[in-house]
Design a protein around this motif. Structure first.
Motif, PDB file in Angstrom:
ATOM      1  N   ILE A   1       0.840  -1.207   0.000  1.00 26.70           N
ATOM      2  CA  ILE A   1       0.000   0.000   0.000  1.00 26.70           C
ATOM      3  C   ILE A   1       0.871   1.251   0.000  1.00 26.70           C
ATOM      4  O   ILE A   1       0.640   2.196  -0.759  1.00 26.70           O
ATOM      5  CB  ILE A   1      -0.946  -0.009   1.211  1.00 26.70           C
ATOM      6  CG1 ILE A   1      -1.995  -1.118   1.045  1.00 26.70           C
ATOM      7  CG2 ILE A   1      -1.629   1.341   1.380  1.00 26.70           C
ATOM      8  CD1 ILE A   1      -2.795  -1.400   2.295  1.00 26.70           C
ATOM      9  N   SER A   2       1.907   1.271   0.843  1.00 28.70           N
ATOM     10  CA  SER A   2       2.797   2.431   0.917  1.00 28.70           C
ATOM     11  C   SER A   2       3.495   2.680  -0.411  1.00 28.70           C
ATOM     12  O   SER A   2       3.525   3.811  -0.913  1.00 28.70           O
ATOM     13  CB  SER A   2       3.835   2.223   2.020  1.00 28.70           C
ATOM     14  OG  SER A   2       4.823   3.247   1.983  1.00 28.70           O
ATOM     15  N   LEU A   3       4.047   1.636  -1.003  1.00 28.27           N
ATOM     16  CA  LEU A   3       4.778   1.793  -2.258  1.00 28.27           C
ATOM     17  C   LEU A   3       3.859   2.207  -3.405  1.00 28.27           C
ATOM     18  O   LEU A   3       4.224   3.040  -4.243  1.00 28.27           O
ATOM     19  CB  LEU A   3       5.501   0.494  -2.597  1.00 28.27           C
ATOM     20  CG  LEU A   3       6.625   0.109  -1.619  1.00 28.27           C
ATOM     21  CD1 LEU A   3       7.076  -1.325  -1.865  1.00 28.27           C
ATOM     22  CD2 LEU A   3       7.800   1.071  -1.738  1.00 28.27           C
ATOM     23  N   SER A   4       2.662   1.633  -3.460  1.00 26.40           N
ATOM     24  CA  SER A   4       1.695   2.012  -4.497  1.00 26.40           C
ATOM     25  C   SER A   4       1.318   3.484  -4.380  1.00 26.40           C
ATOM     26  O   SER A   4       1.219   4.199  -5.387  1.00 26.40           O
ATOM     27  CB  SER A   4       0.438   1.145  -4.388  1.00 26.40           C
ATOM     28  OG  SER A   4       0.724  -0.203  -4.665  1.00 26.40           O
ATOM     29  N   GLU A   5       1.129   3.943  -3.143  1.00 31.26           N
ATOM     30  CA  GLU A   5       0.789   5.354  -2.928  1.00 31.26           C
ATOM     31  C   GLU A   5       1.938   6.262  -3.354  1.00 31.26           C
ATOM     32  O   GLU A   5       1.721   7.335  -3.923  1.00 31.26           O
ATOM     33  CB  GLU A   5       0.435   5.589  -1.458  1.00 31.26           C
ATOM     34  CG  GLU A   5      -0.907   4.985  -1.054  1.00 31.26           C
ATOM     35  CD  GLU A   5      -1.195   5.131   0.429  1.00 31.26           C
ATOM     36  OE1 GLU A   5      -0.257   5.481   1.185  1.00 31.26           O
ATOM     37  OE2 GLU A   5      -2.357   4.897   0.830  1.00 31.26           O
ATOM     38  N   GLN A   6       3.184   5.821  -3.096  1.00 30.64           N
ATOM     39  CA  GLN A   6       4.339   6.623  -3.505  1.00 30.64           C
ATOM     40  C   GLN A   6       4.440   6.726  -5.017  1.00 30.64           C
ATOM     41  O   GLN A   6       4.784   7.781  -5.564  1.00 30.64           O
ATOM     42  CB  GLN A   6       5.617   6.016  -2.924  1.00 30.64           C
ATOM     43  CG  GLN A   6       5.741   6.143  -1.419  1.00 30.64           C
ATOM     44  CD  GLN A   6       7.055   5.576  -0.916  1.00 30.64           C
ATOM     45  OE1 GLN A   6       8.131   5.948  -1.387  1.00 30.64           O
ATOM     46  NE2 GLN A   6       6.981   4.647   0.030  1.00 30.64           N
ATOM     47  N   ILE A   7       4.137   5.642  -5.709  1.00 31.54           N
ATOM     48  CA  ILE A   7       4.173   5.671  -7.168  1.00 31.54           C
ATOM     49  C   ILE A   7       3.062   6.575  -7.707  1.00 31.54           C
ATOM     50  O   ILE A   7       3.281   7.377  -8.619  1.00 31.54           O
ATOM     51  CB  ILE A   7       4.059   4.247  -7.737  1.00 31.54           C
ATOM     52  CG1 ILE A   7       5.352   3.473  -7.443  1.00 31.54           C
ATOM     53  CG2 ILE A   7       3.792   4.271  -9.238  1.00 31.54           C
ATOM     54  CD1 ILE A   7       5.301   2.014  -7.806  1.00 31.54           C
ATOM     55  N   GLN A   8       1.877   6.461  -7.119  1.00 29.76           N
ATOM     56  CA  GLN A   8       0.755   7.295  -7.555  1.00 29.76           C
ATOM     57  C   GLN A   8       1.021   8.776  -7.303  1.00 29.76           C
ATOM     58  O   GLN A   8       0.693   9.632  -8.126  1.00 29.76           O
ATOM     59  CB  GLN A   8      -0.529   6.862  -6.844  1.00 29.76           C
ATOM     60  CG  GLN A   8      -1.072   5.522  -7.289  1.00 29.76           C
ATOM     61  CD  GLN A   8      -1.528   5.536  -8.738  1.00 29.76           C
ATOM     62  OE1 GLN A   8      -2.122   6.510  -9.200  1.00 29.76           O
ATOM     63  NE2 GLN A   8      -1.235   4.463  -9.463  1.00 29.76           N
ATOM     64  N   SER A   9       1.611   9.092  -6.145  1.00 31.10           N
ATOM     65  CA  SER A   9       1.863  10.490  -5.785  1.00 31.10           C
ATOM     66  C   SER A   9       3.172  11.019  -6.360  1.00 31.10           C
ATOM     67  O   SER A   9       3.517  12.185  -6.161  1.00 31.10           O
ATOM     68  CB  SER A   9       1.888  10.639  -4.256  1.00 31.10           C
ATOM     69  OG  SER A   9       2.974   9.919  -3.698  1.00 31.10           O
TER      70      SER A   9
ATOM     71  N   THR B   1       6.170  10.380  -5.508  1.00 27.70           N
ATOM     72  CA  THR B   1       7.296  10.533  -4.587  1.00 27.70           C
ATOM     73  C   THR B   1       8.304   9.404  -4.769  1.00 27.70           C
ATOM     74  O   THR B   1       9.461   9.524  -4.366  1.00 27.70           O
ATOM     75  CB  THR B   1       6.813  10.591  -3.125  1.00 27.70           C
ATOM     76  OG1 THR B   1       6.043   9.412  -2.833  1.00 27.70           O
ATOM     77  CG2 THR B   1       5.949  11.822  -2.886  1.00 27.70           C
ATOM     78  N   ALA B   2       7.879   8.300  -5.343  1.00 24.80           N
ATOM     79  CA  ALA B   2       8.816   7.272  -5.787  1.00 24.80           C
ATOM     80  C   ALA B   2       9.275   7.665  -7.187  1.00 24.80           C
ATOM     81  O   ALA B   2       8.450   7.959  -8.055  1.00 24.80           O
ATOM     82  CB  ALA B   2       8.160   5.898  -5.810  1.00 24.80           C
ATOM     83  N   ARG B   3      10.573   7.703  -7.408  1.00 21.72           N
ATOM     84  CA  ARG B   3      11.110   8.208  -8.670  1.00 21.72           C
ATOM     85  C   ARG B   3      11.814   7.099  -9.443  1.00 21.72           C
ATOM     86  O   ARG B   3      12.545   6.297  -8.866  1.00 21.72           O
ATOM     87  CB  ARG B   3      12.085   9.357  -8.399  1.00 21.72           C
ATOM     88  CG  ARG B   3      11.404  10.549  -7.725  1.00 21.72           C
ATOM     89  CD  ARG B   3      12.391  11.631  -7.382  1.00 21.72           C
ATOM     90  NE  ARG B   3      11.747  12.744  -6.690  1.00 21.72           N
ATOM     91  CZ  ARG B   3      12.408  13.790  -6.186  1.00 21.72           C
ATOM     92  NH1 ARG B   3      13.726  13.849  -6.296  1.00 21.72           N
ATOM     93  NH2 ARG B   3      11.741  14.751  -5.561  1.00 21.72           N
TER      94      ARG B   3
ATOM     95  N   LEU C   1       9.953   8.962 -15.609  1.00 19.42           N
ATOM     96  CA  LEU C   1       8.502   8.817 -15.676  1.00 19.42           C
ATOM     97  C   LEU C   1       7.822   9.694 -14.634  1.00 19.42           C
ATOM     98  O   LEU C   1       8.163   9.651 -13.455  1.00 19.42           O
ATOM     99  CB  LEU C   1       8.108   7.359 -15.418  1.00 19.42           C
ATOM    100  CG  LEU C   1       8.537   6.327 -16.459  1.00 19.42           C
ATOM    101  CD1 LEU C   1       8.130   4.942 -16.001  1.00 19.42           C
ATOM    102  CD2 LEU C   1       7.922   6.647 -17.808  1.00 19.42           C
ATOM    103  N   ARG C   2       6.849  10.466 -15.098  1.00 19.46           N
ATOM    104  CA  ARG C   2       5.946  11.137 -14.148  1.00 19.46           C
ATOM    105  C   ARG C   2       4.660  10.322 -13.988  1.00 19.46           C
ATOM    106  O   ARG C   2       3.957  10.448 -12.993  1.00 19.46           O
ATOM    107  CB  ARG C   2       5.603  12.539 -14.638  1.00 19.46           C
ATOM    108  CG  ARG C   2       6.775  13.496 -14.690  1.00 19.46           C
ATOM    109  CD  ARG C   2       6.267  14.923 -14.741  1.00 19.46           C
ATOM    110  NE  ARG C   2       7.200  15.812 -15.420  1.00 19.46           N
ATOM    111  CZ  ARG C   2       6.918  17.075 -15.701  1.00 19.46           C
ATOM    112  NH1 ARG C   2       5.730  17.571 -15.379  1.00 19.46           N
ATOM    113  NH2 ARG C   2       7.800  17.830 -16.322  1.00 19.46           N
ATOM    114  N   THR C   3       4.356   9.533 -15.005  1.00 28.08           N
ATOM    115  CA  THR C   3       3.215   8.605 -14.945  1.00 28.08           C
ATOM    116  C   THR C   3       3.746   7.234 -15.348  1.00 28.08           C
ATOM    117  O   THR C   3       4.878   7.123 -15.809  1.00 28.08           O
ATOM    118  CB  THR C   3       2.098   9.041 -15.903  1.00 28.08           C
ATOM    119  OG1 THR C   3       2.653   9.178 -17.229  1.00 28.08           O
ATOM    120  CG2 THR C   3       1.481  10.364 -15.475  1.00 28.08           C
TER     121      THR C   3
END
Length: 314
Positions: free
Chosen positions: A163-171, A173-175, A237-239
């Protein structure tokens, strides 16, 4: 809405037809939109799983602009995916995450007709537990790489990490950043491609840039080295759309070297698949909050191409 089904209904997909979709047979149109085979879509239609309002539709219905379809997808049948002793290049691992350098040619998760030899099969052998959020077919898989894209991936070993990693990718903050070798002399030193991506109307296994009706997709790129007929670029990637870098670079006129879908022209290099490598991944650790940075070594096939380019051997 009511479906004439046996009650075995999972997700309900809603699709609205655009003007350019008008006139297509419904089975062909929905098969393309949902990325399923035409025969599978015909079976869903026969089973009463497609409606427009309250009307159950047939395969030969001609799509009209503005039609809103609801498709009741059946619950996926549980499959027992077998662990396989396949070597993994593990960059980092703890009780929450595994960071892997995926080799080119490895499929990430099982799919119809391809249930063995995948990253998931290897992970099930290596790990005692994986996140169950993405069901038995994609345990632990937070994001994916195409089969012929190599490089860094993160896998979740429990649901909280997932859940944490998915949220980071969506927001964002994961680059993530990639190294690509493209055909042509990229004109600008850097730039941004902001162009919607949708499934190609003529080939459902491909994606393409569309003016409207697609999903927003944004890719930043910068030139690292130029060699006249070829260029090495870094893409960020931004998306995270399907085939995003491959489609956006082809859209700019600089398709990836070796890409069998978007650049099937012969090149003077030996590489099995597109010259695209997921090199860098940054994320915040889901348990400790520490900011982590990982890099995956450029694979030998791409490194050989880069060496030849630098030596003028092309």
């Amino acid at each position: 809405m009511e479906f004439n089904t046996d009650g075995n209904t999972g997700e309900v997909e809603k699709i609205i037809a655009a003007e350019e979709d008008a006139g297509q047979r419904l089975d062909i149109y929905l098969a393309m939109k949902l990325d399923v085979s035409r025969s599978n879509m015909q079976k869903l239609l026969e089973d009463g799983r497609v409606v427009r309002g309250t009307k159950v539709l047939k395969a030969n219905y001609k799509v009209r602009a503005g039609d809103e379809f609801a498709v009741a997808l059946p619950e996926p049948e549980p499959l027992e995916i077998q662990p396989e002793n396949i070597p993994l290049d593990i960059i980092f691992e703890d009780e929450d995450v595994v960071v892997i350098n995926k080799k080119r040619g490895m499929v990430v998760h099982p799919a119809p007709g391809n249930y063995t030899g995948t990253l998931v099969n290897a992970l099930l052998y290596h790990c005692q537990n994986l996140s169950g959020i993405n069901n038995v077919i994609r345990p632990g898989i937070v994001h994916r790489l195409d089969k012929d894209t190599s490089g860094i991936m993160i896998v979740a070993k429990n649901d909280a990490a997932h859940i944490s990693l998915s949220e980071q990718i969506q927001s964002k903050t994961a680059r993530r950043s990639y190294i690509a070798i493209v055909r042509g002399n990229v004109k600008d030193d850097s730039g941004t491609v902001s162009a919607q991506i949708a499934r190609d109307k003529n080939d459902r296994k491909k994606m393409s840039v569309v003016q409207s009706g697609g999903r927003d997709a944004v890719t930043d790129y910068e030139v690292l080295e130029r060699f006249g007929r070829f260029t090495i670029v870094r893409c960020r990637l931004r998306t995270g759309r399907t085939h995003q870098i491959r489609v956006h670079m082809e859209y700019l006129g600089y398709p990836l070297v070796g890409d069998p879908k978007y650049s099937p022209m012969k090149v003077p290099f030996a590489i099995n698949g597109q010259a695209l490598h997921s090199q860098v991944l940054e994320f915040t650790h889901p348990r400790t909050g520490e900011r982590l940075h990982f890099e995956a070594v450029i694979p030998e096939d791409m490194q050989k191409i880069i060496t030849r380019l630098r030596n003028g051997q092309f």
